[in-house]
Write a protein that holds these residues in place. Sequence first.
Motif, PDB file in Angstrom:
ATOM      1  N   LEU A 171      -7.785  10.405  -3.450  1.00 61.14           N
ATOM      2  CA  LEU A 171      -8.097  11.014  -2.076  1.00 61.14           C
ATOM      3  C   LEU A 171      -7.190  12.478  -2.231  1.00 61.14           C
ATOM      4  CD1 LEU A 171      -9.269  10.731   0.637  1.00 61.14           C
ATOM      5  CD2 LEU A 171      -6.961   9.585   1.501  1.00 61.14           C
ATOM      6  N   TYR A 203     -13.084   7.803   4.432  1.00 61.16           N
ATOM      7  CA  TYR A 203     -12.240   8.121   3.372  1.00 61.16           C
ATOM      8  C   TYR A 203     -12.820   8.935   2.456  1.00 61.16           C
ATOM      9  CZ  TYR A 203      -8.430   6.640  -0.186  1.00 61.16           C
ATOM     10  OH  TYR A 203      -7.687   6.650  -1.083  1.00 61.16           O
ATOM     11  N   HIS A 206       0.858  -1.078  -0.139  1.00 53.47           N
ATOM     12  CA  HIS A 206       0.067  -0.070   0.004  1.00 53.47           C
ATOM     13  C   HIS A 206       0.821   1.120   0.042  1.00 53.47           C
ATOM     14  CE1 HIS A 206      -4.543   1.057   0.428  1.00 53.47           C
ATOM     15  NE2 HIS A 206      -3.754   2.258   0.777  1.00 53.47           N
ATOM     16  N   SER A 207       0.271   2.294  -0.727  1.00 55.71           N
ATOM     17  CA  SER A 207       1.182   3.661  -0.793  1.00 55.71           C
ATOM     18  C   SER A 207       0.453   4.616   0.138  1.00 55.71           C
ATOM     19  CB  SER A 207       1.284   4.118  -2.304  1.00 55.71           C
ATOM     20  OG  SER A 207       1.473   5.513  -2.174  1.00 55.71           O
ATOM     21  N   THR A 208       0.981   5.344   0.791  1.00 50.46           N
ATOM     22  CA  THR A 208       0.426   6.357   1.557  1.00 50.46           C
ATOM     23  C   THR A 208      -0.155   7.810   0.693  1.00 50.46           C
ATOM     24  OG1 THR A 208       2.614   7.765   2.040  1.00 50.46           O
ATOM     25  CG2 THR A 208       1.632   5.847   3.616  1.00 50.46           C
ATOM     26  N   LEU A 255      -5.303   9.498  11.005  1.00 51.45           N
ATOM     27  CA  LEU A 255      -6.486   9.139  10.078  1.00 51.45           C
ATOM     28  C   LEU A 255      -5.719   8.240   8.857  1.00 51.45           C
ATOM     29  CD1 LEU A 255      -8.799  12.423  10.101  1.00 51.45           C
ATOM     30  CD2 LEU A 255      -9.174  10.415  11.097  1.00 51.45           C
ATOM     31  N   ARG A 299     -13.550  12.127   4.257  1.00 48.93           N
ATOM     32  CA  ARG A 299     -12.294  13.245   4.513  1.00 48.93           C
ATOM     33  C   ARG A 299     -11.773  13.924   3.272  1.00 48.93           C
ATOM     34  NH1 ARG A 299      -8.520   8.551   5.779  1.00 48.93           N
ATOM     35  NH2 ARG A 299      -6.750  10.549   5.611  1.00 48.93           N
ATOM     36  N   SER A 305      -6.539   4.459   8.489  1.00 45.01           N
ATOM     37  CA  SER A 305      -7.438   4.143   7.122  1.00 45.01           C
ATOM     38  C   SER A 305      -6.496   2.953   6.603  1.00 45.01           C
ATOM     39  CB  SER A 305      -7.362   5.449   6.260  1.00 45.01           C
ATOM     40  OG  SER A 305      -7.561   5.121   4.786  1.00 45.01           O
ATOM     41  N   LYS A 359      -7.690  -1.435   6.201  1.00 47.42           N
ATOM     42  CA  LYS A 359      -7.750  -2.065   4.907  1.00 47.42           C
ATOM     43  C   LYS A 359      -6.905  -3.407   4.823  1.00 47.42           C
ATOM     44  CE  LYS A 359      -7.724   1.604   1.908  1.00 47.42           C
ATOM     45  NZ  LYS A 359      -7.951   2.812   2.747  1.00 47.42           N
TER      46      LYS A 359
HETATM   47  N1  URA Z   1      -4.396   5.920   1.332  1.00 48.96           N
HETATM   48  C1  URA Z   1      -5.212   5.434   2.271  1.00 48.96           C
HETATM   49  O1  URA Z   1      -5.788   4.093   1.756  1.00 48.96           O
HETATM   50  N2  URA Z   1      -5.927   6.037   2.962  1.00 48.96           N
HETATM   51  C2  URA Z   1      -5.254   7.467   3.565  1.00 48.96           C
HETATM   52  O2  URA Z   1      -5.822   7.946   4.331  1.00 48.96           O
HETATM   53  C3  URA Z   1      -4.288   7.887   2.599  1.00 48.96           C
HETATM   54  C4  URA Z   1      -3.646   6.890   1.624  1.00 48.96           C
END
Ligand code: URA
Length: 418
Positions: free
Chosen positions: A114, A165, A82-84, A179, A168, A183, A187
Amino acid sequence: MNILDIISKKRDKKELTKEEIEYFVKEYTKGTITDYQASALIMAIYINGMNERETTDLSIAMAYSGDVLDLSKLGENIVDKHSTGGVGDKVSIILLPIIASLGIPVAKMSGRGLGFTGGTVDKLESIPGYRTNIPINDFIENVKKIGISMIGQTLNLAPADKKIYSLRDTIACVDSIPLIASSIMSKKIAGGANKIVLDVTVGKGAFMKTQEEAQKLAELMTKIGNLAGIEVVCIFTPMNEPLGMAVGNSLEVKEAINFLKGFMPKDLKDVVFELGANIIKLADKGQDLEKNKDMIIENIINGKAYDKLLQMVQNQGGDISYINDTSKFENAQFIIPVKSKTNGIIKDLDAEEVGKLACILGAGRIRKEDEIDKNAGIILNKKTGDYVKENEVLAYLHTNKEDIIEYAKSKVLEIWKI
Ligand code: URA
């Protein structure tokens, strides 16, 4: 328990109990807490923060707001990544087929765009027919059958995160360490992998602008993962300018496909190979990172990684003729070259500004129910350090919105600092 008391407690900088966090997550998922009440609480968390215990409780409550998969039957090492968040970040679409082609099972649940960043689910959905919303059994069967499945959060996996998500995203509450950590980890816990590589992006186009902030986020996510029995490795990657040359959903998918056909922009290649080498190590398939990178290049050259992408797309209902011939992807109505007014060297190209411009062109959401324009975005023709001549193209704008073209052109001349 009462949501008003919970909101006022966090508004007044007090710590929430586990029960209060669970109550909020459960009732908001059910719909008995409204969006405006949830917005108030999320904003209070954004402003006043959460400690480690509260963030862990929030992650677990969101993970258990729906089904939590047990993928242990599929193999000893089920890897996820997963990437931020970033701009032009199409890494998952490239990297995960490579990993699966090396015999490491991949079960990946991704998010939508996002803020100013893009999301893998929106990108995958620009492949005609590709279903990101498939029954859980099919998700597991796909991993069993072909070693990979990439889906969205449309299944009953971490539904609380899905709601929070998108909320936000529309109330300017994205770049918050508790957060983001909760998040992502909710997942990952629900998704069922036991080994996770987290790409923690740092820089102008990331939510974490400094190494210190990124470090804090990484440590928090690692602790939450470990508590849930997941082995977590965090890799810090720079995100000052967009990754690769394409920003926007179908444009990025085309770049990802072309990468697996051998067209690899250097910055994108560095990130793919670095994360990939670590995933291979985490899955116990090779301890030497340099040798792992050789395994990656080999499977790109021999076509196995590309074949795995084709197999995955076909298996999820996608039309593989678009993968074989990317010129079949529909283009936006307007493709506008923006030319430099001077000679010089590009000294700065702020990824956040490019991401926001892509949203203006139609690639992102302003309200949570907004549809995105799959074909909108930007192709970068010049990046930081490149020499540009007067009248040479800096970027191509792809949009269906005629009324914003002049404004968008002027933004390019502002963002590409020469
Ligand atoms: N990726 C996510 O799944 N959630 C976040 O809040 C930011 C990046």
